[in-house]
Design a protein around this motif. Structure first.
Motif, PDB file in Angstrom:
ATOM      1  N   ILE A   6      37.628  39.228  64.348  1.00  0.00           N
ATOM      2  CA  ILE A   6      38.456  40.215  63.663  1.00  0.00           C
ATOM      3  C   ILE A   6      37.605  41.461  63.430  1.00  0.00           C
ATOM      4  CG2 ILE A   6      39.780  40.734  61.593  1.00  0.00           C
ATOM      5  CD1 ILE A   6      40.273  37.723  61.350  1.00  0.00           C
ATOM      6  N   PRO A   7      38.049  42.619  63.958  1.00  0.00           N
ATOM      7  CA  PRO A   7      37.265  43.839  63.755  1.00  0.00           C
ATOM      8  C   PRO A   7      37.294  44.280  62.300  1.00  0.00           C
ATOM      9  CG  PRO A   7      39.305  44.337  64.883  1.00  0.00           C
ATOM     10  CD  PRO A   7      39.235  42.849  64.756  1.00  0.00           C
ATOM     11  N   ASN A   8      36.209  44.917  61.869  1.00  0.00           N
ATOM     12  CA  ASN A   8      36.123  45.409  60.492  1.00  0.00           C
ATOM     13  C   ASN A   8      37.034  46.603  60.259  1.00  0.00           C
ATOM     14  OD1 ASN A   8      34.232  43.478  59.921  1.00  0.00           O
ATOM     15  ND2 ASN A   8      32.489  44.813  60.340  1.00  0.00           N
ATOM     16  N   GLU A   9      37.168  47.421  61.281  1.00  0.00           N
ATOM     17  CA  GLU A   9      37.962  48.634  61.137  1.00  0.00           C
ATOM     18  C   GLU A   9      39.085  48.608  62.170  1.00  0.00           C
ATOM     19  OE1 GLU A   9      37.381  53.437  61.314  1.00  0.00           O
ATOM     20  OE2 GLU A   9      35.660  52.145  61.454  1.00  0.00           O
ATOM     21  N   VAL A  10      40.306  48.628  61.707  1.00  0.00           N
ATOM     22  CA  VAL A  10      41.441  48.559  62.622  1.00  0.00           C
ATOM     23  C   VAL A  10      42.196  49.882  62.715  1.00  0.00           C
ATOM     24  CG1 VAL A  10      41.777  46.094  62.384  1.00  0.00           C
ATOM     25  CG2 VAL A  10      42.917  47.632  60.808  1.00  0.00           C
ATOM     26  N   THR A  11      41.770  50.883  61.978  1.00  0.00           N
ATOM     27  CA  THR A  11      42.482  52.160  61.989  1.00  0.00           C
ATOM     28  C   THR A  11      41.877  53.163  62.963  1.00  0.00           C
ATOM     29  OG1 THR A  11      41.133  52.981  60.163  1.00  0.00           O
ATOM     30  CG2 THR A  11      43.214  51.902  59.598  1.00  0.00           C
ATOM     31  N   THR A  12      40.798  52.842  63.632  1.00  0.00           N
ATOM     32  CA  THR A  12      40.186  53.764  64.576  1.00  0.00           C
ATOM     33  C   THR A  12      41.068  53.903  65.802  1.00  0.00           C
ATOM     34  OG1 THR A  12      38.009  53.101  63.825  1.00  0.00           O
ATOM     35  CG2 THR A  12      38.123  54.230  65.924  1.00  0.00           C
ATOM     36  N   GLU A  13      41.271  55.144  66.223  1.00  0.00           N
ATOM     37  CA  GLU A  13      42.110  55.399  67.388  1.00  0.00           C
ATOM     38  C   GLU A  13      41.326  55.123  68.662  1.00  0.00           C
ATOM     39  OE1 GLU A  13      44.691  58.918  67.240  1.00  0.00           O
ATOM     40  OE2 GLU A  13      43.491  59.432  65.491  1.00  0.00           O
ATOM     41  N   LEU A  14      42.032  54.680  69.682  1.00  0.00           N
ATOM     42  CA  LEU A  14      41.418  54.403  70.973  1.00  0.00           C
ATOM     43  C   LEU A  14      41.215  55.710  71.721  1.00  0.00           C
ATOM     44  CD1 LEU A  14      40.472  52.268  72.979  1.00  0.00           C
ATOM     45  CD2 LEU A  14      42.809  52.187  73.832  1.00  0.00           C
ATOM     46  N   LYS A  15      39.978  55.991  72.080  1.00  0.00           N
ATOM     47  CA  LYS A  15      39.629  57.237  72.751  1.00  0.00           C
ATOM     48  C   LYS A  15      39.604  57.003  74.257  1.00  0.00           C
ATOM     49  CE  LYS A  15      36.767  60.716  70.918  1.00  0.00           C
ATOM     50  NZ  LYS A  15      35.487  61.203  70.493  1.00  0.00           N
ATOM     51  N   ILE A  16      40.318  57.843  75.001  1.00  0.00           N
ATOM     52  CA  ILE A  16      40.332  57.730  76.459  1.00  0.00           C
ATOM     53  C   ILE A  16      39.186  58.522  77.059  1.00  0.00           C
ATOM     54  CG2 ILE A  16      41.662  58.273  78.525  1.00  0.00           C
ATOM     55  CD1 ILE A  16      44.150  57.622  76.932  1.00  0.00           C
ATOM     56  N   ASN A  17      39.012  59.752  76.634  1.00  0.00           N
ATOM     57  CA  ASN A  17      37.854  60.561  77.032  1.00  0.00           C
ATOM     58  C   ASN A  17      37.400  61.369  75.820  1.00  0.00           C
ATOM     59  OD1 ASN A  17      39.547  62.771  76.854  1.00  0.00           O
ATOM     60  ND2 ASN A  17      39.694  63.105  79.035  1.00  0.00           N
ATOM     61  N   LYS A  18      36.607  62.404  76.042  1.00  0.00           N
ATOM     62  CA  LYS A  18      36.007  63.141  74.929  1.00  0.00           C
ATOM     63  C   LYS A  18      37.044  63.748  73.975  1.00  0.00           C
ATOM     64  CE  LYS A  18      32.650  66.748  74.015  1.00  0.00           C
ATOM     65  NZ  LYS A  18      31.794  67.772  74.589  1.00  0.00           N
ATOM     66  N   MET A  19      38.162  64.225  74.525  1.00  0.00           N
ATOM     67  CA  MET A  19      39.145  64.910  73.687  1.00  0.00           C
ATOM     68  C   MET A  19      40.485  64.192  73.602  1.00  0.00           C
ATOM     69  SD  MET A  19      38.504  68.857  74.845  1.00  0.00           S
ATOM     70  CE  MET A  19      40.136  69.265  74.358  1.00  0.00           C
ATOM     71  N   LEU A  20      40.752  63.235  74.468  1.00  0.00           N
ATOM     72  CA  LEU A  20      42.079  62.644  74.565  1.00  0.00           C
ATOM     73  C   LEU A  20      42.094  61.229  74.003  1.00  0.00           C
ATOM     74  CD1 LEU A  20      44.882  63.346  75.732  1.00  0.00           C
ATOM     75  CD2 LEU A  20      44.182  62.195  77.813  1.00  0.00           C
ATOM     76  N   TYR A  21      43.019  61.000  73.080  1.00  0.00           N
ATOM     77  CA  TYR A  21      43.199  59.687  72.485  1.00  0.00           C
ATOM     78  C   TYR A  21      44.427  59.020  73.107  1.00  0.00           C
ATOM     79  CZ  TYR A  21      39.835  61.012  68.939  1.00  0.00           C
ATOM     80  OH  TYR A  21      38.694  61.402  68.291  1.00  0.00           O
ATOM     81  N   LEU A  28      51.960  62.700  76.038  1.00  0.00           N
ATOM     82  CA  LEU A  28      52.046  63.507  77.259  1.00  0.00           C
ATOM     83  C   LEU A  28      52.815  62.765  78.350  1.00  0.00           C
ATOM     84  CD1 LEU A  28      48.482  65.060  77.277  1.00  0.00           C
ATOM     85  CD2 LEU A  28      50.624  66.144  76.613  1.00  0.00           C
ATOM     86  N   VAL A  29      52.632  61.471  78.456  1.00  0.00           N
ATOM     87  CA  VAL A  29      53.407  60.682  79.417  1.00  0.00           C
ATOM     88  C   VAL A  29      54.887  60.721  79.045  1.00  0.00           C
ATOM     89  CG1 VAL A  29      53.837  58.321  80.240  1.00  0.00           C
ATOM     90  CG2 VAL A  29      51.514  59.198  80.139  1.00  0.00           C
ATOM     91  N   GLY A  30      55.181  60.662  77.758  1.00  0.00           N
ATOM     92  CA  GLY A  30      56.570  60.780  77.300  1.00  0.00           C
ATOM     93  C   GLY A  30      57.184  62.125  77.663  1.00  0.00           C
ATOM     94  N   LEU A  31      56.394  63.190  77.581  1.00  0.00           N
ATOM     95  CA  LEU A  31      56.898  64.510  77.983  1.00  0.00           C
ATOM     96  C   LEU A  31      57.164  64.574  79.479  1.00  0.00           C
ATOM     97  CD1 LEU A  31      54.921  67.137  75.881  1.00  0.00           C
ATOM     98  CD2 LEU A  31      57.322  66.531  75.741  1.00  0.00           C
ATOM     99  N   ILE A  32      56.321  63.916  80.273  1.00  0.00           N
ATOM    100  CA  ILE A  32      56.544  63.879  81.723  1.00  0.00           C
ATOM    101  C   ILE A  32      57.839  63.127  82.029  1.00  0.00           C
ATOM    102  CG2 ILE A  32      55.647  62.954  83.894  1.00  0.00           C
ATOM    103  CD1 ILE A  32      52.822  63.557  82.777  1.00  0.00           C
ATOM    104  N   VAL A  33      58.058  62.004  81.341  1.00  0.00           N
ATOM    105  CA  VAL A  33      59.297  61.245  81.541  1.00  0.00           C
ATOM    106  C   VAL A  33      60.497  62.073  81.088  1.00  0.00           C
ATOM    107  CG1 VAL A  33      60.566  59.202  80.762  1.00  0.00           C
ATOM    108  CG2 VAL A  33      58.158  59.008  81.408  1.00  0.00           C
ATOM    109  N   LEU A  34      60.373  62.773  79.958  1.00  0.00           N
ATOM    110  CA  LEU A  34      61.441  63.652  79.485  1.00  0.00           C
ATOM    111  C   LEU A  34      61.764  64.716  80.518  1.00  0.00           C
ATOM    112  CD1 LEU A  34      63.258  64.571  77.031  1.00  0.00           C
ATOM    113  CD2 LEU A  34      61.400  66.164  76.535  1.00  0.00           C
ATOM    114  N   GLY A  58      53.278  70.438  74.967  1.00  0.00           N
ATOM    115  CA  GLY A  58      52.504  69.196  74.911  1.00  0.00           C
ATOM    116  C   GLY A  58      51.071  69.428  74.486  1.00  0.00           C
ATOM    117  N   LEU A  59      50.438  70.447  75.045  1.00  0.00           N
ATOM    118  CA  LEU A  59      49.056  70.753  74.665  1.00  0.00           C
ATOM    119  C   LEU A  59      48.965  71.203  73.216  1.00  0.00           C
ATOM    120  CD1 LEU A  59      47.766  72.518  77.891  1.00  0.00           C
ATOM    121  CD2 LEU A  59      47.302  70.184  77.110  1.00  0.00           C
ATOM    122  N   PHE A  60      49.951  71.978  72.765  1.00  0.00           N
ATOM    123  CA  PHE A  60      49.962  72.432  71.378  1.00  0.00           C
ATOM    124  C   PHE A  60      50.112  71.262  70.415  1.00  0.00           C
ATOM    125  CE2 PHE A  60      52.504  73.788  67.677  1.00  0.00           C
ATOM    126  CZ  PHE A  60      51.596  74.667  67.103  1.00  0.00           C
TER     127      PHE A  60
END
Length: 99
Positions: A6-21, A28-34, A58-60
């Protein structure tokens, strides 16, 4: 019997790269589908402006405001929309910009 770690911290967001979570990526995928769903209903003359609008929007929305870097711009807009207009909010004299 399986033992789960069981991790100690469960609220940390999953980071994909340096700026994108992960939440940003899914938004952004939802906007592409839209875009793909709504493109047949938009006149062909407006396809490129609509796509440019969705990219800028989306970027904003995934940017984090400098005043509150823990939240995204979508949270700031949500709080601005639901804020009660008849409630007085006192400004603190010891804020960051007033030192």
């Amino acid at each position: 019997m399986r033992k789960y770690r069981i991790p100690n911290e469960v609220t940390t967001e999953l980071k994909i790269n340096k700026m994108l979570y992960l939440h940003d990526f899914l938004f952004l995928v939802g906007l592409i589908v839209l875009r793909l769903v709504t493109l047949p209903f938009i006149p062909s003359l407006l396809h490129i402006p609509f796509t440019v609008f969705l990219v800028v929007f989306g970027l904003f929305m995934v940017l984090r405001p400098a005043t509150n870097p823990q939240k995204r711009m979508v949270h700031a807009l949500y709080y601005a929309l639901i804020k009660r207009k008849d409630t007085y909010l006192a400004l603190d004299a010891h804020t960051k910009g007033r030192d």
